[in-house]
Motif scaffolding. Structure first.
Motif, PDB file in Angstrom:
ATOM      1  N   GLY A  62      22.378 -61.512  25.425  1.00  0.00           N
ATOM      2  CA  GLY A  62      21.966 -60.923  24.161  1.00  0.00           C
ATOM      3  C   GLY A  62      21.091 -61.838  23.327  1.00  0.00           C
ATOM      4  N   GLU A  63      20.527 -61.260  22.276  1.00  0.00           N
ATOM      5  CA  GLU A  63      19.715 -62.008  21.326  1.00  0.00           C
ATOM      6  C   GLU A  63      20.531 -62.258  20.067  1.00  0.00           C
ATOM      7  N   LEU A  64      20.356 -63.424  19.474  1.00  0.00           N
ATOM      8  CA  LEU A  64      21.069 -63.696  18.238  1.00  0.00           C
ATOM      9  C   LEU A  64      20.217 -64.511  17.288  1.00  0.00           C
ATOM     10  N   VAL A  65      20.370 -64.172  16.007  1.00  0.00           N
ATOM     11  CA  VAL A  65      19.621 -64.804  14.943  1.00  0.00           C
ATOM     12  C   VAL A  65      20.626 -65.481  14.015  1.00  0.00           C
ATOM     13  N   GLY A  66      20.441 -66.773  13.801  1.00  0.00           N
ATOM     14  CA  GLY A  66      21.308 -67.512  12.905  1.00  0.00           C
ATOM     15  C   GLY A  66      20.628 -67.794  11.585  1.00  0.00           C
ATOM     16  N   VAL A  67      21.408 -67.760  10.518  1.00  0.00           N
ATOM     17  CA  VAL A  67      20.901 -68.085   9.177  1.00  0.00           C
ATOM     18  C   VAL A  67      21.825 -69.151   8.598  1.00  0.00           C
ATOM     19  N   LEU A  68      21.276 -70.321   8.324  1.00  0.00           N
ATOM     20  CA  LEU A  68      22.098 -71.466   7.948  1.00  0.00           C
ATOM     21  C   LEU A  68      21.440 -72.227   6.810  1.00  0.00           C
ATOM     22  N   PRO A  69      22.199 -72.581   5.770  1.00  0.00           N
ATOM     23  CA  PRO A  69      21.619 -73.413   4.715  1.00  0.00           C
ATOM     24  C   PRO A  69      21.387 -74.839   5.205  1.00  0.00           C
ATOM     25  N   GLN A  70      20.413 -75.510   4.629  1.00  0.00           N
ATOM     26  CA  GLN A  70      20.050 -76.857   5.068  1.00  0.00           C
ATOM     27  C   GLN A  70      21.233 -77.811   5.015  1.00  0.00           C
ATOM     28  N   CYS A  71      22.122 -77.657   4.033  1.00  0.00           N
ATOM     29  CA  CYS A  71      23.253 -78.578   3.918  1.00  0.00           C
ATOM     30  C   CYS A  71      24.159 -78.522   5.138  1.00  0.00           C
ATOM     31  N   LEU A  72      24.271 -77.350   5.778  1.00  0.00           N
ATOM     32  CA  LEU A  72      25.096 -77.241   6.980  1.00  0.00           C
ATOM     33  C   LEU A  72      24.332 -77.677   8.228  1.00  0.00           C
ATOM     34  N   VAL A  73      23.025 -77.503   8.212  1.00  0.00           N
ATOM     35  CA  VAL A  73      22.207 -78.057   9.299  1.00  0.00           C
ATOM     36  C   VAL A  73      22.364 -79.578   9.306  1.00  0.00           C
ATOM     37  N   ASP A  74      22.389 -80.176   8.128  1.00  0.00           N
ATOM     38  CA  ASP A  74      22.539 -81.632   8.005  1.00  0.00           C
ATOM     39  C   ASP A  74      23.885 -82.110   8.545  1.00  0.00           C
ATOM     40  N   LEU A  75      24.896 -81.238   8.520  1.00  0.00           N
ATOM     41  CA  LEU A  75      26.211 -81.587   9.064  1.00  0.00           C
ATOM     42  C   LEU A  75      26.297 -81.353  10.567  1.00  0.00           C
ATOM     43  N   GLU A  76      25.171 -80.936  11.160  1.00  0.00           N
ATOM     44  CA  GLU A  76      25.054 -80.753  12.610  1.00  0.00           C
ATOM     45  C   GLU A  76      25.974 -79.667  13.154  1.00  0.00           C
ATOM     46  N   VAL A  77      26.104 -78.570  12.409  1.00  0.00           N
ATOM     47  CA  VAL A  77      26.904 -77.456  12.911  1.00  0.00           C
ATOM     48  C   VAL A  77      26.037 -76.310  13.427  1.00  0.00           C
ATOM     49  N   ALA A  78      24.711 -76.453  13.368  1.00  0.00           N
ATOM     50  CA  ALA A  78      23.825 -75.384  13.833  1.00  0.00           C
ATOM     51  C   ALA A  78      23.954 -75.197  15.341  1.00  0.00           C
ATOM     52  N   HIS A  79      23.928 -73.933  15.764  1.00  0.00           N
ATOM     53  CA  HIS A  79      23.950 -73.608  17.190  1.00  0.00           C
ATOM     54  C   HIS A  79      22.544 -73.839  17.747  1.00  0.00           C
ATOM     55  N   HIS A  80      22.454 -74.504  18.887  1.00  0.00           N
ATOM     56  CA  HIS A  80      21.142 -74.874  19.439  1.00  0.00           C
ATOM     57  C   HIS A  80      20.622 -73.904  20.507  1.00  0.00           C
ATOM     58  N   GLY A  81      21.366 -72.799  20.744  1.00  0.00           N
ATOM     59  CA  GLY A  81      20.910 -71.846  21.750  1.00  0.00           C
ATOM     60  C   GLY A  81      20.409 -70.539  21.186  1.00  0.00           C
ATOM     61  N   LEU A  82      20.115 -70.515  19.891  1.00  0.00           N
ATOM     62  CA  LEU A  82      19.774 -69.262  19.226  1.00  0.00           C
ATOM     63  C   LEU A  82      18.393 -68.749  19.594  1.00  0.00           C
ATOM     64  N   THR A  83      18.242 -67.427  19.553  1.00  0.00           N
ATOM     65  CA  THR A  83      16.925 -66.823  19.707  1.00  0.00           C
ATOM     66  C   THR A  83      16.040 -67.198  18.533  1.00  0.00           C
ATOM     67  N   GLU A  84      16.617 -67.160  17.321  1.00  0.00           N
ATOM     68  CA  GLU A  84      15.924 -67.564  16.098  1.00  0.00           C
ATOM     69  C   GLU A  84      16.918 -68.273  15.190  1.00  0.00           C
ATOM     70  N   LEU A  85      16.450 -69.285  14.473  1.00  0.00           N
ATOM     71  CA  LEU A  85      17.260 -69.935  13.447  1.00  0.00           C
ATOM     72  C   LEU A  85      16.453 -69.982  12.158  1.00  0.00           C
ATOM     73  N   HIS A  86      16.996 -69.397  11.107  1.00  0.00           N
ATOM     74  CA  HIS A  86      16.378 -69.446   9.791  1.00  0.00           C
ATOM     75  C   HIS A  86      17.149 -70.453   8.941  1.00  0.00           C
ATOM     76  N   VAL A  87      16.480 -71.481   8.479  1.00  0.00           N
ATOM     77  CA  VAL A  87      17.106 -72.472   7.604  1.00  0.00           C
ATOM     78  C   VAL A  87      16.711 -72.141   6.173  1.00  0.00           C
ATOM     79  N   VAL A  88      17.721 -71.950   5.324  1.00  0.00           N
ATOM     80  CA  VAL A  88      17.487 -71.559   3.938  1.00  0.00           C
ATOM     81  C   VAL A  88      18.052 -72.623   2.999  1.00  0.00           C
ATOM     82  N   ARG A  89      17.769 -72.465   1.700  1.00  0.00           N
ATOM     83  CA  ARG A  89      18.159 -73.498   0.742  1.00  0.00           C
ATOM     84  C   ARG A  89      19.587 -73.374   0.247  1.00  0.00           C
TER      85      ARG A  89
END
Length: 198
Positions: A62-89
């Motif tokens: 399947g396809e999946l789109v993740g939406v994650l605020p920058q503060c959580l990206v900085d904590l290294e919890v972002a999934h690295h296999g996503l079809t798309e990742l949107h980083v928001v404030r």
């Protein structure tokens, strides 16, 4: 079998919870979304039920789109296999974008963040800010007290019967997706008592 909406937003926890059926349901839902050709819109994390859901969706093709605020990206919890990742404030931007990208919304059991996301999307529906069907996957009776609280608010005159009926509830992922595909929301005029606004 009804066709599910194409883009499904799922609110899910960043922890696994204590019951194995929570994890099992997240896996089943991810697999089912992929099999039905739905695109998963979710919080973008690799941990907890969010991670289980994402992994299952990917493993089923399947396809999946993740939406994650920058503060959580900085904590290294972002999934690295996503079809798309949107980083928001901010968390608010995260919820708004997830809603914009989706055709329907459902929630798995979760903590304060999951419940807050669910309540906000329901509030937006009541106000006509968004008009997409919403529901919960009620595993092990997790949402029973949630509905008891809302029913008490109906009894006390704070929530209309129409608003109560906009929240779908199922214990099976497939049935919930089917109901989301066919559910028609009442009009905003019905959901809101306009006399309260005068």
């Amino acid at each position: 079998m009804l066709l599910a909406p194409q883009n499904i937003c799922v609110f899910a926890a960043s922890s696994l919870g204590d019951r194995p059926e929570f994890r099992d349901a997240a896996e089943s839902l991810g697999t089912l979304l992929a099999e039905r050709g739905c695109r998963l819109i979710y919080g973008g994390a690799s941990v907890g039920l969010m991670g289980v859901l994402a992994d299952a969706t990917l493993q089923a093709g399947g396809e999946l789109v993740g939406v994650l605020p920058q503060c959580l990206v900085d904590l290294e919890v972002a999934h690295h296999g996503l079809t798309e990742l949107h980083v928001v404030r901010s968390m608010h931007e995260r919820k708004a974008l997830m809603a914009d990208l989706s055709d329907a919304v459902l929630a798995l059991p979760g903590g304060l963040g999951t419940l807050e996301e669910l309540f906000e999307i329901l509030t937006w529906t009541q106000l006509g800010i968004q008009t997409k069907p919403s529901g919960v996957l009620n595993l092990a009776g997790f949402f029973d007290h949630f509905f008891a609280m809302i029913d008490r608010a109906v009894e006390e005159g704070f929530v209309s019967t129409a608003s109560r009926q906009m929240i779908l509830c199922e214990t099976d992922p497939g049935r919930l997706l089917d109901r989301l595909a066919s559910h028609e929301l009442p009009s905003v005029e019905v959901l809101l008592d306009r006399s309260d606004l005068r």
